[in-house]
Design a protein around this motif. Structure first.
Motif, PDB file in Angstrom:
ATOM      1  N   VAL A  99       0.813  -1.246   0.002  1.00 48.58           N
ATOM      2  CA  VAL A  99      -0.065   0.052   0.026  1.00 48.58           C
ATOM      3  C   VAL A  99       0.912   1.183   0.033  1.00 48.58           C
ATOM      4  CG1 VAL A  99      -1.596   1.280   1.256  1.00 48.58           C
ATOM      5  CG2 VAL A  99      -1.943  -1.267   1.309  1.00 48.58           C
ATOM      6  N   VAL A 100       0.788   2.242  -0.992  1.00 49.33           N
ATOM      7  CA  VAL A 100       1.457   3.167  -1.218  1.00 49.33           C
ATOM      8  C   VAL A 100       0.794   4.561  -1.280  1.00 49.33           C
ATOM      9  CG1 VAL A 100       3.667   2.052  -2.032  1.00 49.33           C
ATOM     10  CG2 VAL A 100       1.882   3.210  -3.575  1.00 49.33           C
ATOM     11  N   GLU A 101       1.258   5.742  -1.173  1.00 49.27           N
ATOM     12  CA  GLU A 101       0.596   6.925  -1.214  1.00 49.27           C
ATOM     13  C   GLU A 101       0.480   7.509  -2.566  1.00 49.27           C
ATOM     14  OE1 GLU A 101      -1.336   8.983   1.033  1.00 49.27           O
ATOM     15  OE2 GLU A 101      -1.228   7.244   2.043  1.00 49.27           O
ATOM     16  N   THR A 102       1.245   7.123  -3.361  1.00 52.68           N
ATOM     17  CA  THR A 102       1.227   7.729  -4.547  1.00 52.68           C
ATOM     18  C   THR A 102       1.512   6.971  -5.802  1.00 52.68           C
ATOM     19  OG1 THR A 102       3.730   8.486  -4.605  1.00 52.68           O
ATOM     20  CG2 THR A 102       2.233  10.213  -3.776  1.00 52.68           C
ATOM     21  N   LEU A 103       0.955   7.160  -6.937  1.00 51.98           N
ATOM     22  CA  LEU A 103       1.275   6.408  -8.114  1.00 51.98           C
ATOM     23  C   LEU A 103       2.772   6.409  -8.417  1.00 51.98           C
ATOM     24  CD1 LEU A 103       0.260   4.688 -10.616  1.00 51.98           C
ATOM     25  CD2 LEU A 103      -0.185   6.858 -11.710  1.00 51.98           C
ATOM     26  N   ALA A 104       3.398   7.490  -8.246  1.00 50.20           N
ATOM     27  CA  ALA A 104       4.840   7.474  -8.402  1.00 50.20           C
ATOM     28  C   ALA A 104       5.718   6.462  -7.705  1.00 50.20           C
ATOM     29  CB  ALA A 104       5.329   8.936  -8.195  1.00 50.20           C
ATOM     30  N   GLU A 105       5.443   6.309  -6.333  1.00 50.19           N
ATOM     31  CA  GLU A 105       5.923   5.084  -5.679  1.00 50.19           C
ATOM     32  C   GLU A 105       5.723   3.861  -6.126  1.00 50.19           C
ATOM     33  OE1 GLU A 105       5.376   5.768  -1.197  1.00 50.19           O
ATOM     34  OE2 GLU A 105       4.021   7.333  -1.994  1.00 50.19           O
ATOM     35  N   ALA A 106       4.375   3.675  -6.438  1.00 53.50           N
ATOM     36  CA  ALA A 106       4.012   2.438  -6.927  1.00 53.50           C
ATOM     37  C   ALA A 106       4.699   1.980  -8.213  1.00 53.50           C
ATOM     38  CB  ALA A 106       2.521   2.430  -7.442  1.00 53.50           C
ATOM     39  N   ILE A 107       5.172   2.730  -9.081  1.00 55.87           N
ATOM     40  CA  ILE A 107       5.770   2.334 -10.202  1.00 55.87           C
ATOM     41  C   ILE A 107       7.186   2.685 -10.433  1.00 55.87           C
ATOM     42  CG2 ILE A 107       3.596   2.754 -11.729  1.00 55.87           C
ATOM     43  CD1 ILE A 107       4.751   5.411 -12.466  1.00 55.87           C
ATOM     44  N   ALA A 108       7.633   3.152  -9.362  1.00 52.06           N
ATOM     45  CA  ALA A 108       9.177   3.581  -9.254  1.00 52.06           C
ATOM     46  C   ALA A 108      10.166   2.539  -9.947  1.00 52.06           C
ATOM     47  CB  ALA A 108       9.598   3.972  -7.953  1.00 52.06           C
ATOM     48  N   ASP A 109       9.939   1.277  -9.682  1.00 47.01           N
ATOM     49  CA  ASP A 109      11.004   0.549 -10.275  1.00 47.01           C
ATOM     50  C   ASP A 109      10.469  -0.210 -11.448  1.00 47.01           C
ATOM     51  OD1 ASP A 109       8.976  -1.078  -9.335  1.00 47.01           O
ATOM     52  OD2 ASP A 109      10.191  -2.530  -8.187  1.00 47.01           O
ATOM     53  N   CYS A 110       9.462   0.377 -12.099  1.00 46.21           N
ATOM     54  CA  CYS A 110       8.966  -0.284 -13.601  1.00 46.21           C
ATOM     55  C   CYS A 110       9.610   0.462 -14.782  1.00 46.21           C
ATOM     56  CB  CYS A 110       7.784  -0.073 -13.531  1.00 46.21           C
ATOM     57  SG  CYS A 110       6.791  -1.327 -12.265  1.00 46.21           S
ATOM     58  N   THR A 111       9.889  -0.052 -15.843  1.00 50.32           N
ATOM     59  CA  THR A 111      10.426   0.192 -16.851  1.00 50.32           C
ATOM     60  C   THR A 111       9.247   0.598 -18.073  1.00 50.32           C
ATOM     61  OG1 THR A 111      10.790  -1.693 -17.822  1.00 50.32           O
ATOM     62  CG2 THR A 111      12.680  -0.703 -16.639  1.00 50.32           C
ATOM     63  N   PHE A 112       8.244  -0.082 -17.881  1.00 48.82           N
ATOM     64  CA  PHE A 112       7.199   0.203 -18.634  1.00 48.82           C
ATOM     65  C   PHE A 112       5.642   0.503 -17.832  1.00 48.82           C
ATOM     66  CE2 PHE A 112       4.346  -1.365 -22.767  1.00 48.82           C
ATOM     67  CZ  PHE A 112       4.495  -0.236 -23.407  1.00 48.82           C
ATOM     68  N   VAL A 113       5.140   1.529 -18.034  1.00 49.06           N
ATOM     69  CA  VAL A 113       3.917   1.763 -17.327  1.00 49.06           C
ATOM     70  C   VAL A 113       2.631   1.900 -18.217  1.00 49.06           C
ATOM     71  CG1 VAL A 113       2.938   3.275 -15.323  1.00 49.06           C
ATOM     72  CG2 VAL A 113       5.538   2.863 -15.486  1.00 49.06           C
ATOM     73  N   VAL A 114       1.777   1.073 -18.090  1.00 47.15           N
ATOM     74  CA  VAL A 114       0.658   1.190 -18.978  1.00 47.15           C
ATOM     75  C   VAL A 114      -0.581   1.620 -18.093  1.00 47.15           C
ATOM     76  CG1 VAL A 114      -0.704  -0.151 -20.695  1.00 47.15           C
ATOM     77  CG2 VAL A 114       1.622  -0.428 -20.610  1.00 47.15           C
ATOM     78  N   GLY A 115      -1.064   2.477 -18.434  1.00 52.43           N
ATOM     79  CA  GLY A 115      -2.597   2.779 -17.697  1.00 52.43           C
ATOM     80  C   GLY A 115      -3.895   2.595 -18.466  1.00 52.43           C
ATOM     81  N   THR A 116      -4.899   2.156 -17.881  1.00 49.90           N
ATOM     82  CA  THR A 116      -6.001   1.545 -18.517  1.00 49.90           C
ATOM     83  C   THR A 116      -6.949   2.594 -18.535  1.00 49.90           C
ATOM     84  OG1 THR A 116      -6.677   0.474 -16.429  1.00 49.90           O
ATOM     85  CG2 THR A 116      -5.452  -0.780 -17.838  1.00 49.90           C
ATOM     86  N   VAL A 117      -7.728   2.708 -19.562  1.00 50.89           N
ATOM     87  CA  VAL A 117      -8.762   3.788 -19.697  1.00 50.89           C
ATOM     88  C   VAL A 117      -9.919   2.886 -20.433  1.00 50.89           C
ATOM     89  CG1 VAL A 117      -7.562   5.691 -19.633  1.00 50.89           C
ATOM     90  CG2 VAL A 117      -8.073   4.825 -21.584  1.00 50.89           C
TER      91      VAL A 117
END
Lengths: 245, 245
Positions: free
Chosen positions: B62-80
């Motif tokens: 559980v984290v406060e921000t999306l930035a923390e959640a994805i910090a170690d990732c190299t590809f970030v895909v948002g769904t809409v």
């Protein structure tokens, strides 16, 4: 987009949220025909009052038996979780089904069992194929609404890219095959072929065989004609025929 | 089976059933890393006490921000949902994502927004790509748990057939890019480039640009080095540098 004749059949669902979720997933992917087999009445009433996909639920058919649900279909696919697939057996996946439907148009019924135990062997004896979503062996059982979503997604995935015309299927419907099966059973009963207590098993075996034959509608008509003729002859030998029948 | 480095990120989910359903679908398809961004505490507590996929939930971050959640990732895909894709735009689908991951291994974060309104533009500015499940235009919005199920299914679908080795990714992680962005913003702030009230918009624009560049980790290191140097110089011009810094 090429139309897909597919009804989603939920057999004895136990959770109104799952019925609602299934209806919503159907609507997301453009499926409209929902048939619910023998739902527990309060559960069905609760599902009807759900907010999601009201039109799919409102237009749903409620029937007593799986045979009624699939009577007008030419291809019946029952879903089971992966733990029920034999270890060495190749899984028939949603992708395989999608490919088969591109090759041969059908009136498809995609059948989902109750949440807890899935489809019975009797239910599966009505099906041409048994489909399984390729889940992990350690956690094979999917939530009902999610399984419906995955199947609907897969069936629509490639469809926009294809536009072949659907020919009216020459295959016999499940209802025609079931009628032939019942005629055959009548005949076997009259002939004292059926041992006491063995009728349920024999019915399942015979249904499986008839389905595996992939009969055309004309073939089933011929078969039924022949069966009726034999039955009349047999009945005539045992009892005098009733007048005017 | 080729391993897939993928975390599922749920941003501000509002329904504990959906968190449980997402966890169960993850487990069905062999995903274990769940990150939940800023959940409402009672909702999270209720999800934790759910029966399904207890281990996925118990190991969730559980984290406060999306930035923390994805910090170690190299590809970030948002769904809409599909209604947010421009009419003439080609949809980036789960299938496209799966194909891209076969070609280029990544540490993927697949990000799902809150049930009601989905990801904000600020959330999406953290993403390399915006993915949409190809639902019907008349009913574009999927249930959260079902959307997670469809994506997990698609990502694992063809994986058994591929066995290429994963190379350690040379791409910069989202955390490295965000650090570079923050350095750049500091610099622009010091330079009085940022007009009052425009910082949020500018941050989103800059983040989008930085992400679109697909920087390698070494390139980001060089960029950060350069930004720091300029900042030191600028600070030195305005204020005396603190001793020994």
């Amino acid at each position: 987009m090429r139309p897909l004749h597919c009804k989603i059949v939920l057999v004895r669902p136990r959770n109104p949220n799952n019925i609602g979720a299934a209806a919503r997933a159907m609507k997301n992917f453009g499926f409209t025909e929902l048939v619910v087999v023998s739902p527990h009445p309060p559960i069905w009433n609760e599902a009807v009052s759900a907010v999601n996909a009201v039109d799919v639920i409102a237009n749903a058919c409620v029937v007593e038996t799986l045979a009624e649900a699939i009577a007008d279909c030419t291809f019946v696919v029952g879903t089971v979780d992966r733990s029920r697939v034999e270890p060495k057996q190749v899984i028939y996946t949603p992708e395989d089904l999608s490919r088969d439907l591109q090759a041969t148009p059908h009136r498809l019924a995609l059948v989902f069992g109750p949440e807890k135990n899935g489809l019975t062997n009797e239910d599966l004896s009505h099906c041409h194929r048994t489909l399984s979503i390729p889940t992990q062996p350690g956690c094979p059982s999917m939530n009902l609404g999610q399984a419906v979503a995955v199947c609907c997604y897969e069936l629509m995935r490639d469809r926009a890219q294809h536009s072949t015309k659907i020919e009216p299927p020459a295959q016999a419907t499940a209802g025609e095959i079931e009628a032939a099966l019942q005629l055959a059973l009548d005949l076997l009963r009259i002939s004292d072929f059926i041992l006491p207590g063995s009728e349920a098993d024999l019915t399942i075996k015979l249904r499986r065989s008839l389905i595996r034959l992939n009969l055309r509608d004309r073939e089933v008509k011929t078969l039924c004609g022949a069966l009726r003729k034999i039955e009349q002859r047999l009945s005539g030998m045992r009892l005098p025929a009733p007048p005017h029948s």
